[in-house]
Write an enzyme that holds these catalytic residues in place. Structure first.
Site, PDB file in Angstrom:
ATOM      1  N   PHE A   1       2.747  10.179   2.309  1.00 36.38           N
ATOM      2  CA  PHE A   1       4.004  10.250   3.054  1.00 36.38           C
ATOM      3  C   PHE A   1       4.733   8.915   3.137  1.00 36.38           C
ATOM      4  O   PHE A   1       5.896   8.875   3.473  1.00 36.38           O
ATOM      5  CB  PHE A   1       3.744  10.741   4.485  1.00 36.38           C
ATOM      6  CG  PHE A   1       3.317  12.165   4.559  1.00 36.38           C
ATOM      7  CD1 PHE A   1       4.255  13.189   4.582  1.00 36.38           C
ATOM      8  CD2 PHE A   1       1.973  12.505   4.584  1.00 36.38           C
ATOM      9  CE1 PHE A   1       3.860  14.510   4.640  1.00 36.38           C
ATOM     10  CE2 PHE A   1       1.571  13.822   4.637  1.00 36.38           C
ATOM     11  CZ  PHE A   1       2.524  14.832   4.663  1.00 36.38           C
ATOM     12  N   ALA A   2       4.028   7.824   2.858  1.00 39.33           N
ATOM     13  CA  ALA A   2       4.635   6.520   3.140  1.00 39.33           C
ATOM     14  C   ALA A   2       4.231   5.465   2.134  1.00 39.33           C
ATOM     15  O   ALA A   2       3.231   5.594   1.423  1.00 39.33           O
ATOM     16  CB  ALA A   2       4.244   6.069   4.542  1.00 39.33           C
ATOM     17  N   LYS A   3       5.035   4.403   2.105  1.00 42.50           N
ATOM     18  CA  LYS A   3       4.758   3.222   1.304  1.00 42.50           C
ATOM     19  C   LYS A   3       4.981   2.022   2.224  1.00 42.50           C
ATOM     20  O   LYS A   3       5.896   2.026   3.031  1.00 42.50           O
ATOM     21  CB  LYS A   3       5.724   3.176   0.121  1.00 42.50           C
ATOM     22  CG  LYS A   3       5.503   2.027  -0.839  1.00 42.50           C
ATOM     23  CD  LYS A   3       6.499   2.081  -1.999  1.00 42.50           C
ATOM     24  CE  LYS A   3       6.139   3.178  -2.964  1.00 42.50           C
ATOM     25  NZ  LYS A   3       6.945   3.114  -4.207  1.00 42.50           N
TER      26      LYS A   3
ATOM     27  N   ASP B   1      -9.127   6.814  13.303  1.00 40.01           N
ATOM     28  CA  ASP B   1      -9.533   6.391  11.959  1.00 40.01           C
ATOM     29  C   ASP B   1      -9.884   4.905  11.959  1.00 40.01           C
ATOM     30  O   ASP B   1      -9.437   4.154  11.104  1.00 40.01           O
ATOM     31  CB  ASP B   1      -8.417   6.688  10.948  1.00 40.01           C
ATOM     32  CG  ASP B   1      -8.905   6.592   9.495  1.00 40.01           C
ATOM     33  OD1 ASP B   1     -10.122   6.799   9.266  1.00 40.01           O
ATOM     34  OD2 ASP B   1      -8.087   6.297   8.605  1.00 40.01           O
TER      35      ASP B   1
ATOM     36  N   GLY C   1       0.838  -1.193   0.000  1.00 32.55           N
ATOM     37  CA  GLY C   1       0.000   0.000   0.000  1.00 32.55           C
ATOM     38  C   GLY C   1       0.870   1.239   0.000  1.00 32.55           C
ATOM     39  O   GLY C   1       2.055   1.178   0.328  1.00 32.55           O
ATOM     40  N   GLU C   2       0.296   2.372  -0.380  1.00 30.83           N
ATOM     41  CA  GLU C   2       1.070   3.607  -0.362  1.00 30.83           C
ATOM     42  C   GLU C   2       0.159   4.807  -0.191  1.00 30.83           C
ATOM     43  O   GLU C   2      -1.028   4.766  -0.499  1.00 30.83           O
ATOM     44  CB  GLU C   2       1.914   3.744  -1.625  1.00 30.83           C
ATOM     45  CG  GLU C   2       1.183   3.657  -2.938  1.00 30.83           C
ATOM     46  CD  GLU C   2       2.150   3.577  -4.114  1.00 30.83           C
ATOM     47  OE1 GLU C   2       2.945   4.523  -4.290  1.00 30.83           O
ATOM     48  OE2 GLU C   2       2.114   2.579  -4.850  1.00 30.83           O
ATOM     49  N   GLY C   3       0.741   5.896   0.331  1.00 22.93           N
ATOM     50  CA  GLY C   3       0.008   7.128   0.541  1.00 22.93           C
ATOM     51  C   GLY C   3       0.912   8.315   0.258  1.00 22.93           C
ATOM     52  O   GLY C   3       1.965   8.184  -0.370  1.00 22.93           O
TER      53      GLY C   3
ATOM     54  N   LYS D   1     -11.793   1.853  11.041  1.00 26.41           N
ATOM     55  CA  LYS D   1     -12.622   1.542   9.875  1.00 26.41           C
ATOM     56  C   LYS D   1     -12.294   0.121   9.420  1.00 26.41           C
ATOM     57  O   LYS D   1     -11.340  -0.497   9.914  1.00 26.41           O
ATOM     58  CB  LYS D   1     -12.360   2.541   8.749  1.00 26.41           C
ATOM     59  CG  LYS D   1     -10.908   2.591   8.291  1.00 26.41           C
ATOM     60  CD  LYS D   1     -10.701   3.667   7.237  1.00 26.41           C
ATOM     61  CE  LYS D   1      -9.232   3.732   6.807  1.00 26.41           C
ATOM     62  NZ  LYS D   1      -8.994   4.779   5.810  1.00 26.41           N
TER      63      LYS D   1
ATOM     64  N   THR E   1     -12.844   8.362   8.417  1.00 27.27           N
ATOM     65  CA  THR E   1     -13.624   8.004   7.240  1.00 27.27           C
ATOM     66  C   THR E   1     -15.069   8.404   7.492  1.00 27.27           C
ATOM     67  O   THR E   1     -15.625   8.063   8.533  1.00 27.27           O
ATOM     68  CB  THR E   1     -13.500   6.487   6.988  1.00 27.27           C
ATOM     69  OG1 THR E   1     -12.108   6.186   6.833  1.00 27.27           O
ATOM     70  CG2 THR E   1     -14.257   6.060   5.757  1.00 27.27           C
TER      71      THR E   1
ATOM     72  N   LYS F   1       7.001  -0.060   6.805  1.00 27.17           N
ATOM     73  CA  LYS F   1       6.464   1.232   6.385  1.00 27.17           C
ATOM     74  C   LYS F   1       7.647   2.153   6.106  1.00 27.17           C
ATOM     75  O   LYS F   1       8.498   2.361   6.974  1.00 27.17           O
ATOM     76  CB  LYS F   1       5.577   1.815   7.498  1.00 27.17           C
ATOM     77  CG  LYS F   1       4.740   3.007   7.062  1.00 27.17           C
ATOM     78  CD  LYS F   1       3.715   3.330   8.140  1.00 27.17           C
ATOM     79  CE  LYS F   1       2.681   4.328   7.643  1.00 27.17           C
ATOM     80  NZ  LYS F   1       1.611   4.537   8.636  1.00 27.17           N
TER      81      LYS F   1
ATOM     82  N   ASN G   1      -8.725  -1.236   8.629  1.00 25.10           N
ATOM     83  CA  ASN G   1      -7.763  -1.280   9.728  1.00 25.10           C
ATOM     84  C   ASN G   1      -8.010  -2.421  10.713  1.00 25.10           C
ATOM     85  O   ASN G   1      -7.379  -2.478  11.763  1.00 25.10           O
ATOM     86  CB  ASN G   1      -7.777   0.059  10.479  1.00 25.10           C
ATOM     87  CG  ASN G   1      -7.226   1.185   9.638  1.00 25.10           C
ATOM     88  OD1 ASN G   1      -6.366   0.965   8.785  1.00 25.10           O
ATOM     89  ND2 ASN G   1      -7.720   2.391   9.844  1.00 25.10           N
TER      90      ASN G   1
ATOM     91  N   ASP H   1      -2.646   0.343  11.671  1.00 31.30           N
ATOM     92  CA  ASP H   1      -2.535   1.701  11.126  1.00 31.30           C
ATOM     93  C   ASP H   1      -2.912   2.787  12.123  1.00 31.30           C
ATOM     94  O   ASP H   1      -4.009   3.332  12.085  1.00 31.30           O
ATOM     95  CB  ASP H   1      -3.375   1.853   9.855  1.00 31.30           C
ATOM     96  CG  ASP H   1      -2.976   3.096   9.073  1.00 31.30           C
ATOM     97  OD1 ASP H   1      -2.127   3.861   9.574  1.00 31.30           O
ATOM     98  OD2 ASP H   1      -3.501   3.306   7.976  1.00 31.30           O
TER      99      ASP H   1
END
Length: 468
Positions: A28-30, A140, A24-26, A142, A180, A46, A145, A158
């Site tokens: 600021f991070a992968k 967060d 996964g990636e966002g 959801k 979310t 991470k 997670n 997370d």
């Protein structure tokens, strides 16, 4: 700068870890799958970009968060093992669980029976309440997670949006709107400051509802209409909920945080206590030397790791049977648009019997008319949209894996942009790729589920699965 050999193929090593596929990636991070070459243990790493972290003045926050999470030892929370850094990146080594997302189970098999829902809810409350006692709010909570390990034990993951005590203002409240929409508490929407503990409990209440109903308590296609429902706690429980479960959920989903049930009250509630098993904790000394070392600007370079690529002839990454089976959690396209569950998938895949080079050429040919540029790195592609969408430009990470001789799996994952726009892009892409697609992810998933026992018997008892 961390050294990396020039040239195409090869595996990448960071310290004692060999990096694998991206999970996964966002922004600021992968997150990457990795293997400890000394012990053979699978982990998730991470990877944070130091330059971005510095630019957004997040060093202090990240250091506090990492230190706090490393101190947390709870059977229902993803474990943080160690932290490393190169001159350009920070590597956070975490537990890698093997059961996928709990909500994938609900999406494929429907709602949980009340006793099973209670068991998972007990584990969720245990985990979140424990983190609160250590000064960490999740903010967060959801479906994505909530993961399951090989034994079916729930793990909360997370804490990237977690709020530490230092983020609380003088009024004693948090002021960052995050989370979310379907799971967020009314006071977070109001944007007047909120208690992170109370807001987390609201999210837990929404999750319990979904466990038992199989759909969300608050669902509207229009965001403002959704917020109105949440602010009024406008929901009804289905008739199959027991009376005591209905009462508990209504007390948790109280729109007034001052009168809302507390964690302490939930834990002594009669419905909650049925069959309750207190968590068993590890007694272990935790060392924070690695955390302090990587954030110590005056530290010498001996504290830094080097990211290096081991040379070999470029070829698609191979994927073993258990890794492939684990992918079956996300292989079902039928849940892509199941809005009643709030499950918006950020990745999909298909298999092809065509040569990898032909697959790449066909993807390039197909995405050009759709307004996407292609950056290639061997058997990885980054598809970058030229148009600005709802959440900026859509970017899709694509990777080709070899799962058997002359059989390839192509994974497409949203890297940036809006998830619904990613779905539309994939639908358009599918039309152009129909000649090279051997089987869709839905067909592969059905076959993998049917043949899982056979594969297990042939390859032995292994643990190769995915948590995002």
């Amino acid at each position: 700068m961390a050294t990396r050999s020039s040239g195409g193929g090869g595996k990448t090593r960071v310290g004692r870890y060999e990096l694998g596929r991206t999970l996964g990636e966002g922004s600021f991070a992968k997150v990457k799958f990795a293997r400890n070459v000394e012990t053979g243990e699978n982990v998730a790493i991470k990877i944070l970009d130091k330059e971005k972290v510095l630019k957004h003045k997040m060093i202090g926050q990240i250091k506090r968060e990492i230190a706090t999470m490393k101190l947390i030892r709870h059977p229902n929370v993803i474990r943080l093992y160690e932290v490393m850094a190169s001159k350009t990146k920070i590597y956070i080594v975490m537990e890698f669980v093997t059961g996928g997302e709990l909500f994938d189970k609900i999406a494929s098999k429907g709602r949980l029976k009340e006793d099973e829902a209670r068991k998972y809810f007990q584990q969720l409350i245990n985990a979140v309440d424990y983190c609160h006692s250590r000064g960490v709010c999740h903010r967060d909570l959801k479906p994505e997670n909530l993961l399951l390990d090989a034994s079916g034990v729930l793990k909360v993951s997370d804490f990237g949006l977690s709020a530490l005590p230092q983020q609380v203002r003088e009024d004693g409240l948090l002021h960052t709107k995050c989370g979310t929409p379907n799971y967020v508490a009314p006071e977070v929407i109001n944007n007047k400051g909120y208690d992170g503990v109370k807001a987390d409990l609201w999210s837990c209440g929404v999750i319990l509802y979904v466990f038992m109903a199989g759909y969300l308590p608050f669902e509207e296609s229009n965001l403002m209409a959704l917020y109105k429902k949440i602010l009024k706690a406008d929901f009804t429980c289905p008739p199959w909920f027991s009376t005591s479960a209905k009462k508990l959920i209504k007390k948790i989903l109280d729109p007034n945080p001052q009168t809302r049930m507390t964690f302490a009250e939930v834990i002594v509630n009669d419905w909650f206590k049925k069959g309750y098993k207190p968590p068993v904790f590890e007694q272990e000394n935790v060392n924070l030397d690695d955390v302090n070392a990587i954030f110590n600007e005056s530290a010498d370079s001996s504290n830094l790791v080097v990211e290096r690529r081991l040379e070999q002839t470029p070829a698609p990454l191979s994927m073993n049977a258990f890794e492939l089976i684990s992918k079956s959690q996300g292989l079902n396209l039928s849940t892509l648009f199941e809005k009643q569950m709030g499950l918006v998938k950020k990745e999909t895949r298909f298999t092809s019997k065509r040569p990898a080079s032909e697959i790449i050429s066909k993807i390039e040919e197909t995405v050009a008319p759709l307004g996407f540029n292609v950056r290639k790195n061997n058997y990885k592609l980054k598809l970058a949209g030229e148009k600005t969408g709802r959440k900026g430009n859509l970017s899709v990470a694509t990777e080709i894996f070899e799962v058997a001789p002359s059989l390839y799996m192509v994974e497409l994952r949203k890297a940036e942009g809006d998830t619904l726009e990613f779905h539309q892009f994939y639908k358009n892409l599918s039309v152009g790729l129909k000649d090279i697609v051997w089987k869709t992810d839905q067909e592969v998933r059905a076959e993998l589920e049917a043949g899982k026992g056979t594969v297990s018997a042939r390859t032995g008892a292994g643990k190769r699965a995915v948590s995002a």
